[in-house]
Design a protein around this motif. Sequence first.
Motif, PDB file in Angstrom:
ATOM      1  N   LYS A 130      48.902 106.750  73.042  1.00  0.00           N
ATOM      2  CA  LYS A 130      47.507 106.321  72.943  1.00  0.00           C
ATOM      3  C   LYS A 130      46.547 107.504  72.916  1.00  0.00           C
ATOM      4  N   LYS A 131      46.909 108.553  73.624  1.00  0.00           N
ATOM      5  CA  LYS A 131      46.026 109.710  73.763  1.00  0.00           C
ATOM      6  C   LYS A 131      46.797 110.998  73.480  1.00  0.00           C
ATOM      7  N   ALA A 132      46.039 112.038  73.262  1.00  0.00           N
ATOM      8  CA  ALA A 132      46.668 113.345  73.029  1.00  0.00           C
ATOM      9  C   ALA A 132      45.739 114.449  73.517  1.00  0.00           C
ATOM     10  N   GLN A 185      40.543 111.331  60.194  1.00  0.00           N
ATOM     11  CA  GLN A 185      41.244 110.054  60.345  1.00  0.00           C
ATOM     12  C   GLN A 185      41.039 109.494  61.762  1.00  0.00           C
ATOM     13  N   LEU A 186      41.135 110.356  62.760  1.00  0.00           N
ATOM     14  CA  LEU A 186      40.908 109.900  64.141  1.00  0.00           C
ATOM     15  C   LEU A 186      39.486 109.398  64.327  1.00  0.00           C
ATOM     16  N   ARG A 187      38.542 110.100  63.753  1.00  0.00           N
ATOM     17  CA  ARG A 187      37.142 109.679  63.882  1.00  0.00           C
ATOM     18  C   ARG A 187      36.901 108.349  63.163  1.00  0.00           C
ATOM     19  N   ASN A 188      37.502 108.193  61.965  1.00  0.00           N
ATOM     20  CA  ASN A 188      37.335 106.939  61.223  1.00  0.00           C
ATOM     21  C   ASN A 188      37.945 105.750  61.963  1.00  0.00           C
ATOM     22  N   ALA A 189      38.955 106.059  62.799  1.00  0.00           N
ATOM     23  CA  ALA A 189      39.580 104.995  63.590  1.00  0.00           C
ATOM     24  C   ALA A 189      38.846 104.771  64.909  1.00  0.00           C
ATOM     25  N   SER A 190      37.656 105.353  65.033  1.00  0.00           N
ATOM     26  CA  SER A 190      36.804 105.182  66.217  1.00  0.00           C
ATOM     27  C   SER A 190      37.419 105.774  67.475  1.00  0.00           C
ATOM     28  N   ARG A 191      38.267 106.775  67.285  1.00  0.00           N
ATOM     29  CA  ARG A 191      38.789 107.476  68.452  1.00  0.00           C
ATOM     30  C   ARG A 191      37.710 108.429  68.981  1.00  0.00           C
ATOM     31  N   ARG A 192      37.636 108.500  70.301  1.00  0.00           N
ATOM     32  CA  ARG A 192      36.642 109.379  70.938  1.00  0.00           C
ATOM     33  C   ARG A 192      37.222 110.780  71.050  1.00  0.00           C
ATOM     34  N   LEU A 193      36.592 111.704  70.350  1.00  0.00           N
ATOM     35  CA  LEU A 193      37.116 113.061  70.225  1.00  0.00           C
ATOM     36  C   LEU A 193      36.270 114.031  71.041  1.00  0.00           C
ATOM     37  N   ASP A 245      39.846 109.915  73.778  1.00  0.00           N
ATOM     38  CA  ASP A 245      41.162 109.578  73.237  1.00  0.00           C
ATOM     39  C   ASP A 245      41.960 110.826  72.865  1.00  0.00           C
ATOM     40  N   VAL A 246      41.268 111.805  72.292  1.00  0.00           N
ATOM     41  CA  VAL A 246      41.937 113.057  71.913  1.00  0.00           C
ATOM     42  C   VAL A 246      41.048 114.224  72.325  1.00  0.00           C
ATOM     43  N   ILE A 247      41.653 115.199  73.010  1.00  0.00           N
ATOM     44  CA  ILE A 247      40.953 116.431  73.382  1.00  0.00           C
ATOM     45  C   ILE A 247      41.565 117.593  72.606  1.00  0.00           C
ATOM     46  N   SER A 268      50.966 107.879  78.873  1.00  0.00           N
ATOM     47  CA  SER A 268      50.575 107.512  77.504  1.00  0.00           C
ATOM     48  C   SER A 268      49.951 108.666  76.732  1.00  0.00           C
ATOM     49  N   THR A 269      49.966 109.838  77.318  1.00  0.00           N
ATOM     50  CA  THR A 269      49.291 110.994  76.700  1.00  0.00           C
ATOM     51  C   THR A 269      50.308 112.016  76.225  1.00  0.00           C
ATOM     52  N   LEU A 270      50.127 112.473  75.011  1.00  0.00           N
ATOM     53  CA  LEU A 270      50.945 113.540  74.440  1.00  0.00           C
ATOM     54  C   LEU A 270      50.239 114.872  74.672  1.00  0.00           C
TER      55      LEU A 270
END
Length: 1038
Positions: free
Chosen positions: A119-121, A214-222, A278-280, A322-324
């Motif tokens: 779910k996260k990375a 792609q992550l931003r388009n999927a509404s992931r919080r970066l 979601d991703v750092i 859940s984090t990579l």
Amino acid sequence: MEDGEPLPSYEGIAAAFAKAKAEKEREEAQGLKGRSADAAAANKLGEVHFKAAHGLIVAFFSWILILHVLGIYLFTSGFLLTRLVLDQKSECSVPPVELSHAYTPGSSEAGCWHPRTFKKAIVIIVDALRYDFTVPFHPTGSEQPHYFHNAIPVLYETAVNNPNNAFLLPFIADPPTTTLQRLKGLTTGTLPTFIDAGSNFAGTAIEEDNLVAQLRNASRRLVHLGDDTWHALFPGYFDPNLTRAYDSFNVWDLHTLDNGVNEHIFPLLHPSNTSKWDVIFGHYLGVDHAGHRYGPDHPAMTAKLNQMDGVIRKMIDQVDDSTLLVVMGDHGMDAKGDHGGESDDEIQAALWMYSKQRLFGRSSPAYRTPPATAKERPVAQIDLVSTLSLLLGMPVPFNNLGAPIEEAFIGAKGDDYANLARVNRLTAAQIHRYQHDYALARGLDESLRASSLSLWKAAAETWDKVSATKKPTRDQFKAAVQTFSAYQVETLSICRALWARFDIPRMLHGVEVLVFTLIILAIYARGLQGDRTELTPALLVRGLAGAVLGAVVGAGFGFAVPDLPLAHTLVYCTSVGGAVGMGTAFWYIRRRLSSPLPNTIWGWVSVIFTLALSVGFAANSFTIWEDEILLHFLCTFGVLTMISSFRQKNTIDRALGVYHSILFIVLTRVASLSRLCREEQMPYCKSTYYASTTSSTSAMWQLAIPYAVAFLLPNFIRSYYKGTRSHQGSAVLWIDFALRFGLLLSAAYWTIDAADDGEWYPGYSEMLKTTKIIIAQITFAIALAFGYSTFSWAKPLLTIETKARGSEESAGQVVADGGTSSITILGYANVHGSRYALLITMWMLAIFLVQKPMGAGAIGIAAWQIFSLFEIMDTNKLSDTPIGPVVLGLLGSFHFFKTGHQATLSSIQWESAFIPLRAIKYPWSPLLVILNEFGAQILCAVAVPAIVLWKQPPKKKGLLGDVAKAMATHLLFYAVINLATTMWAGHLRRHLMLYRIFNPRFMVGAVVLLVVDVVGIFIAIGGTRWSFLSVAEVFGWT
């Protein structure tokens, strides 16, 4: 003075002074008195004529500069191609191939094309994390560990002890290994282009499909923390409330950025804050900066790697299931801590992935232990994009060329070939879709990719057999993996070859423009009879008229023929039109033309030096050892002038010529002791520029060099002024006080810098940084602000000495009949040369500051050699020959290497951008790097006018034309070198060493030509305006 020679003109003038003084001695009159109205008007007219002639010469050389820019642009646009960027984006609901397994695409929560694993990375980039930093080093025999060994063991330990939770692999970068280009590859999955290396100062936003988009388009919080390069590439992509960007270019700052990342990343890992992101993306720069500042083999590197080890251990403890967690280097570093090229140390980074879930595996028990070297089981950096995309449930970016990393998909038992086959099929299908669209956009024939198409067909047939089998075996899935992998490898190979294609017409047109410009320069420099100030107007007017006509024709062709690129056609026709216009001007003044071929031995020596150097660039070994070739050329020149000096009739000329020739040779040999070896010179070269071959800092003894220069060089320069009795007036203030004080401040700067680097005074680091920046700013103020004020306002370095008649020192005195006193004009014999040479010392001080201690010594020697060269030219009566400007070109090129530079990206001393600054400031930071990189060539270009002005009488006719002739000859030398490196790079475009040797040398040749053009026009020729006006205030124009 030889018998029969006329008395020098200064005696006539002195006699006039003496007569005037005798007539008005009672009034104690001094100097020149007012002229008649007619004389004043004539003098004013002469001044106006000079200013107009000077302006036209500046305009002419500016037009030559423009032609050089256009020629280099045309060749570069065909040689350093950028690939076509497609606008297409991969879509979550549109997989590249029908999904045969029971999976419905379209949900980024479940996984777009493949079930989501994480779910996260947290993606951590440890800039310049070389692979051998991460694996244990066990010394054998006499081997000793280096400071970078065994300093970050966490990556290896987790991969060995918990192979299902982590893996560590060599991570191979595509050159150029600069951070900006690596980030593009790490987020798009495509190959870089060499021309992008020049944009490392400031990146431009990535417009093609990429993982971050792609992550931003999927509404992931970066969230992004660290290197601000990310914000240039992905503007507006990251959460502004959580993101923290830091200046990335100050390589002297090891801690601010890393500490800032740590300060903000660990609170985000707290369970109460994990819902905010979601991703750092965390980008640490301390390791990279430690390499640039000290080299990898330094205690500072151990400290930074230890810090990263602690940071990663803390992250392992805090991440959830859940984090990579991904840790990687974007590139490596060479033995000195630099990067940018394609040596093994520069491209071999490390990749480590970690998860608290037992998801990772190895296809063989032998793979449980990470590779001992980067040559074993490496993965390409572009493979990261498809791997992360599929693990996070994202579509693979449209332009991606990388393959999934096996360890991430083969399962904990190492036998899930079904999953590995599916992800390889998806990635290969996306590559196939991209290649199809790219071929259509470029209009490529299918024969160019026939081999990959056949492999795709074979892979599809293999998969169809697997799908048709109710219970496929492991071997069947393994065969499918191999066929899709073979397709990916072959396609990648085709793309490398495809994007290495060259636009031959553009390249040829660029060479044509450079050839035309070189011919114009050659005729102007050596093929015109008479004063060039009289001929320049016709050349300039017709050249500009031809350029305008060419621009009109080019625009017409561009609009009339849509297939012709408008920019290319316009630039080419304008350049050719300007060159043809000047050709008609030469025809117009054909009675003043003569053969540009030399008719003296010194002319032929100049040609031989220039052509021998140019022809040699066709060989990689010659290019590699260019510094040694230049050493032999300069020593040969010294021997020839010594022989010539022995043939001089005048005893003083003979003695001075021999002395300065020997001095020139000795100084050349001393300067050769400073060297920075390139990788290809090993093991036949030993670097002395830094403390060791693995260091980027100076040794303690080297800190004494700037002090030695500060104490000795002003004395040496003063001796040249005293030799012509010119050490007076502003020269005393500048040479004895301002110059010496500026040199001492420069030496103090490098001492304080060493104290800061070596932590001599712990706890005072900030005070040391502030102090050295203030010292640098004061030094620049002395060199340029005070220096230019002195240069522009200074009177000629003359003194009219009055003595009683019959005094003991009667030699050289002139006494009028009936007078009781005598007049002697001190400094008359070198009034032009001594006045202008102040400009050389000003720029020498500015360049001296931005060079490291060993380089400062080389610049000091170069300045001494320049003054020695003036004396050689005068005693051998060579000021009108091409040898002086050509030797200055050789001298500048030689000291380019002696100041710690090579024709490689990794030798650029980026830290010079911060000598007087705390942060990047445009345009000053790039200008400081240029001053450091090409300081020797700049200094020699400033010295060119003095070649013809040294020891010339004040009222000699045609001096401005002689300056133009000398400068044209100097530019001609660099134009020949640039044309040669350009043509050889184009001719050897398929050579194995193109991007390692020939292309960097072409780039250096092009940049040096443009830099010398600018310096020669606006600093050197521009400086003669002040000098001539100053001398004319005393001696007039008539």
